[in-house]
Structure formats: structure tokens, C-alpha cells
Design a protein around this motif. Structure first.
Motif, PDB file in Angstrom:
ATOM      1  N   GLY A   1      53.212  18.583 -12.757  1.00  0.00           N
ATOM      2  CA  GLY A   1      51.881  17.997 -12.669  1.00  0.00           C
ATOM      3  C   GLY A   1      50.986  18.750 -11.703  1.00  0.00           C
ATOM      4  O   GLY A   1      49.791  18.934 -11.953  1.00  0.00           O
ATOM      5  N   ARG A   2      51.550  19.232 -10.597  1.00  0.00           N
ATOM      6  CA  ARG A   2      50.769  20.016  -9.634  1.00  0.00           C
ATOM      7  C   ARG A   2      50.328  21.346 -10.236  1.00  0.00           C
ATOM      8  O   ARG A   2      49.201  21.798 -10.021  1.00  0.00           O
ATOM      9  CB  ARG A   2      51.582  20.243  -8.359  1.00  0.00           C
ATOM     10  CG  ARG A   2      51.736  18.999  -7.497  1.00  0.00           C
ATOM     11  CD  ARG A   2      52.177  19.353  -6.098  1.00  0.00           C
ATOM     12  NE  ARG A   2      53.535  19.916  -6.099  1.00  0.00           N
ATOM     13  CZ  ARG A   2      54.632  19.185  -5.984  1.00  0.00           C
ATOM     14  NH1 ARG A   2      54.561  17.867  -5.892  1.00  0.00           N
ATOM     15  NH2 ARG A   2      55.834  19.769  -5.978  1.00  0.00           N
ATOM     16  N   ILE A   3      51.231  21.959 -11.006  1.00  0.00           N
ATOM     17  CA  ILE A   3      50.876  23.219 -11.659  1.00  0.00           C
ATOM     18  C   ILE A   3      49.758  22.988 -12.675  1.00  0.00           C
ATOM     19  O   ILE A   3      48.795  23.762 -12.745  1.00  0.00           O
ATOM     20  CB  ILE A   3      52.111  23.837 -12.337  1.00  0.00           C
ATOM     21  CG1 ILE A   3      53.112  24.308 -11.278  1.00  0.00           C
ATOM     22  CG2 ILE A   3      51.715  24.993 -13.252  1.00  0.00           C
ATOM     23  CD1 ILE A   3      54.431  24.794 -11.853  1.00  0.00           C
ATOM     24  N   LEU A   4      49.866  21.912 -13.453  1.00  0.00           N
ATOM     25  CA  LEU A   4      48.826  21.592 -14.432  1.00  0.00           C
ATOM     26  C   LEU A   4      47.495  21.329 -13.745  1.00  0.00           C
ATOM     27  O   LEU A   4      46.437  21.807 -14.199  1.00  0.00           O
ATOM     28  CB  LEU A   4      49.248  20.389 -15.273  1.00  0.00           C
ATOM     29  CG  LEU A   4      48.218  19.903 -16.305  1.00  0.00           C
ATOM     30  CD1 LEU A   4      47.913  21.006 -17.305  1.00  0.00           C
ATOM     31  CD2 LEU A   4      48.722  18.650 -17.004  1.00  0.00           C
ATOM     32  N   ALA A   5      47.528  20.580 -12.633  1.00  0.00           N
ATOM     33  CA  ALA A   5      46.295  20.287 -11.901  1.00  0.00           C
ATOM     34  C   ALA A   5      45.667  21.566 -11.360  1.00  0.00           C
ATOM     35  O   ALA A   5      44.437  21.731 -11.400  1.00  0.00           O
ATOM     36  CB  ALA A   5      46.599  19.314 -10.759  1.00  0.00           C
ATOM     37  N   PHE A   6      46.502  22.484 -10.884  1.00  0.00           N
ATOM     38  CA  PHE A   6      45.984  23.746 -10.360  1.00  0.00           C
ATOM     39  C   PHE A   6      45.369  24.582 -11.468  1.00  0.00           C
ATOM     40  O   PHE A   6      44.314  25.199 -11.296  1.00  0.00           O
ATOM     41  CB  PHE A   6      47.102  24.513  -9.662  1.00  0.00           C
ATOM     42  CG  PHE A   6      46.625  25.746  -8.942  1.00  0.00           C
ATOM     43  CD1 PHE A   6      45.761  25.639  -7.868  1.00  0.00           C
ATOM     44  CD2 PHE A   6      47.036  27.005  -9.347  1.00  0.00           C
ATOM     45  CE1 PHE A   6      45.312  26.769  -7.193  1.00  0.00           C
ATOM     46  CE2 PHE A   6      46.602  28.141  -8.684  1.00  0.00           C
ATOM     47  CZ  PHE A   6      45.730  28.019  -7.610  1.00  0.00           C
ATOM     48  N   ARG A   7      46.001  24.592 -12.635  1.00  0.00           N
ATOM     49  CA  ARG A   7      45.449  25.340 -13.765  1.00  0.00           C
ATOM     50  C   ARG A   7      44.139  24.738 -14.234  1.00  0.00           C
ATOM     51  O   ARG A   7      43.221  25.472 -14.640  1.00  0.00           O
ATOM     52  CB  ARG A   7      46.466  25.389 -14.908  1.00  0.00           C
ATOM     53  CG  ARG A   7      47.736  26.133 -14.544  1.00  0.00           C
ATOM     54  CD  ARG A   7      48.608  26.386 -15.746  1.00  0.00           C
ATOM     55  NE  ARG A   7      48.001  27.392 -16.627  1.00  0.00           N
ATOM     56  CZ  ARG A   7      48.648  27.956 -17.630  1.00  0.00           C
ATOM     57  NH1 ARG A   7      49.907  27.625 -17.885  1.00  0.00           N
ATOM     58  NH2 ARG A   7      48.058  28.841 -18.392  1.00  0.00           N
ATOM     59  N   LEU A   8      44.025  23.430 -14.181  1.00  0.00           N
ATOM     60  CA  LEU A   8      42.758  22.783 -14.524  1.00  0.00           C
ATOM     61  C   LEU A   8      41.680  23.141 -13.504  1.00  0.00           C
ATOM     62  O   LEU A   8      40.510  23.335 -13.865  1.00  0.00           O
ATOM     63  CB  LEU A   8      42.940  21.267 -14.602  1.00  0.00           C
ATOM     64  CG  LEU A   8      43.737  20.746 -15.795  1.00  0.00           C
ATOM     65  CD1 LEU A   8      43.958  19.233 -15.674  1.00  0.00           C
ATOM     66  CD2 LEU A   8      43.026  21.070 -17.108  1.00  0.00           C
ATOM     67  N   LEU A   9      42.067  23.247 -12.233  1.00  0.00           N
ATOM     68  CA  LEU A   9      41.136  23.651 -11.191  1.00  0.00           C
ATOM     69  C   LEU A   9      40.628  25.072 -11.443  1.00  0.00           C
ATOM     70  O   LEU A   9      39.434  25.360 -11.292  1.00  0.00           O
ATOM     71  CB  LEU A   9      41.813  23.562  -9.824  1.00  0.00           C
ATOM     72  CG  LEU A   9      40.952  23.926  -8.605  1.00  0.00           C
ATOM     73  CD1 LEU A   9      39.776  22.960  -8.477  1.00  0.00           C
ATOM     74  CD2 LEU A   9      41.782  23.899  -7.331  1.00  0.00           C
ATOM     75  N   VAL A  10      41.539  25.965 -11.846  1.00  0.00           N
ATOM     76  CA  VAL A  10      41.144  27.337 -12.176  1.00  0.00           C
ATOM     77  C   VAL A  10      40.207  27.349 -13.383  1.00  0.00           C
ATOM     78  O   VAL A  10      39.234  28.107 -13.425  1.00  0.00           O
ATOM     79  CB  VAL A  10      42.396  28.204 -12.447  1.00  0.00           C
ATOM     80  CG1 VAL A  10      42.014  29.559 -13.017  1.00  0.00           C
ATOM     81  CG2 VAL A  10      43.193  28.377 -11.161  1.00  0.00           C
ATOM     82  N   LEU A  11      40.490  26.493 -14.366  1.00  0.00           N
ATOM     83  CA  LEU A  11      39.616  26.388 -15.534  1.00  0.00           C
ATOM     84  C   LEU A  11      38.209  25.965 -15.135  1.00  0.00           C
ATOM     85  O   LEU A  11      37.209  26.536 -15.598  1.00  0.00           O
ATOM     86  CB  LEU A  11      40.213  25.391 -16.530  1.00  0.00           C
ATOM     87  CG  LEU A  11      39.380  25.097 -17.776  1.00  0.00           C
ATOM     88  CD1 LEU A  11      39.223  26.352 -18.623  1.00  0.00           C
ATOM     89  CD2 LEU A  11      40.009  23.972 -18.591  1.00  0.00           C
ATOM     90  N   VAL A  12      38.128  24.982 -14.252  1.00  0.00           N
ATOM     91  CA  VAL A  12      36.821  24.528 -13.768  1.00  0.00           C
ATOM     92  C   VAL A  12      36.107  25.644 -13.002  1.00  0.00           C
ATOM     93  O   VAL A  12      34.904  25.873 -13.171  1.00  0.00           O
ATOM     94  CB  VAL A  12      36.981  23.280 -12.877  1.00  0.00           C
ATOM     95  CG1 VAL A  12      35.662  22.929 -12.191  1.00  0.00           C
ATOM     96  CG2 VAL A  12      37.461  22.097 -13.711  1.00  0.00           C
ATOM     97  N   ALA A  13      36.872  26.383 -12.178  1.00  0.00           N
ATOM     98  CA  ALA A  13      36.286  27.493 -11.417  1.00  0.00           C
ATOM     99  C   ALA A  13      35.719  28.554 -12.339  1.00  0.00           C
ATOM    100  O   ALA A  13      34.713  29.203 -12.018  1.00  0.00           O
ATOM    101  CB  ALA A  13      37.344  28.101 -10.489  1.00  0.00           C
TER     102      ALA A  13
END
Length: 199
Positions: free
Chosen positions: A6-18
Motif C-alpha cells: 500500500g505504501r508503494i502504491l501511494a508513493f506511485r500515485l504521488l509520483v503520478l500527481v507530481a
């Protein structure tokens, strides 16, 4: 409490937003006429700055992984690298379309005669093979050693990008200075890390 996945998914979503957020902001500013007197020039500059920042962020992911050991950083590195390439490609296309009006003779003239244009185009061309081989199958086909050496071109591309920005700057050198300092620190970290591992 998030699981490791879940942390990895959240980080990837953060990168997507960036990667996406600057595009939404730019479209909003364009729609409302808030990009200044020459909005075309603002688009060229913003896409270029965004691409350079994301490119340096891509390089920074490796030392961040070395320092933290968190695998999520390396999983998202390809994603942020592709966003950097996309923004820098948008920068080139915006320059050719919005400033040069697709006037190919004039575009070739600038590429031949203006050093900062040559540096910028060279940086983007170096990133093309990195983007094309950023996937796991390409790494497996090339072998880890060859793939690893090829992707070291990102440092050369970043140096050319910083030089491109530096030459273009006329008054406020904060961005090129910070970019140059960040790149120098990242290269130094890479060299020291390699030396420690050899020993």
C-alpha cells in the motif's frame, strides 16, 4: 496503517500527481490568461523547468534508495523518469510550435547556430534510448551491465540540460545554480558510493 504494498502504491500515485499537476496548472493559467504578456514563451519555459526538475529527481532516487533501502523508491524511478522525458519532449515541441511556428528552415538554423539549442536537443536525444529501454523486458534483453551503463547517460543529459538553462539565463541565476549544485552533489554521491562498494 498501510501495508508495504500500500505504501508503494501511494508513493506511485504521488509520483503520478507530481507528473500531471503541472499540466493542469499550466492549462488553468493558459485558460485564464495568467501566463503573462507572451504566454507561448511562458509555456516553453515552464515545460523545460518542470522537465529538468523531474530529471534531477529521477537521478536523486538512486541515492535516496541507498540511504533508506526502501524498494518503493526504485519501483517509482522509471515512472518519474518517463515523466521527465515527457515534459522535456513537450518543451521541445512547444518551442518548435509556439515560438518557431513549425518553420523548419528557421528551426534548423537555430539548432545549428545557437549553442543553448544544441545542448537542449542533445540532452533530449540522449534520453530517447533511456526512455525506450526503461522497461523490465529491455533490461532483461540487454543484460543488467549493458543496461546500467546505458542509463548512466542520464547524468550527461542532465549536465547538458543545466548548461542549456544556464546559457539562457540573463538575470536570476537561482534555478540554474540550484540545478548545477544538485547535479554536482548527486554525481559526487554516486562516485563516493561506487568507491565504497569497490573497497
Amino acid at each position: 496503517m498501510l501495508t508495504p504494498a500500500g505504501r508503494i502504491l501511494a508513493f506511485r500515485l504521488l509520483v503520478l500527481v507530481a507528473g500531471l499537476l503541472p499540466a493542469f496548472w499550466l492549462a488553468w493559467q493558459w485558460w485564464h490568461g495568467d501566463l503573462g504578456v507572451v504566454p507561448e514563451e511562458a509555456v516553453v519555459h515552464i515545460t523545460g523547468r518542470t522537465g529538468l526538475i523531474l530529471l534531477l529527481t529521477t537521478i536523486a532516487f538512486s541515492p535516496a534508495f541507498r540511504l533508506t533501502g526502501w524498494v518503493g523508491i526504485m519501483i517509482a524511478r522509471r515512472q518519474i523518469g518517463l515523466w521527465a522525458f515527457a515534459w522535456l519532449l513537450a518543451h521541445l515541441l512547444a518551442w518548435m510550435g509556439l515560438e518557431q511556428y513549425w518553420d523548419w528552415p528557421w528551426i534548423w538554423h537555430d539548432m545549428r547556430d545557437l549553442p543553448y539549442v544544441r545542448y537542449g536537443v542533445a540532452a533530449l536525444l540522449l534520453l530517447v534510448p533511456l526512455a525506450l529501454t526503461s522497461f523490465r523486458r529491455a533490461q532483461q534483453a540487454m543484460g543488467h551491465t549493458a543496461w546500467h551503463w546505458l542509463h548512466r547517460l542520464v547524468y550527461v543529459a542532465a549536465a547538458l540540460g543545466v548548461t542549456h538553462v544556464w546559457i539562457l539565463t540573463r538575470a536570476d541565476y537561482r534555478l540554474p545554480s540550484l540545478a548545477a549544485a544538485a547535479l554536482a552533489a548527486l554525481v559526487l554521491f554516486r562516485l563516493l558510493d561506487a568507491a565504497i562498494h569497490r573497497r
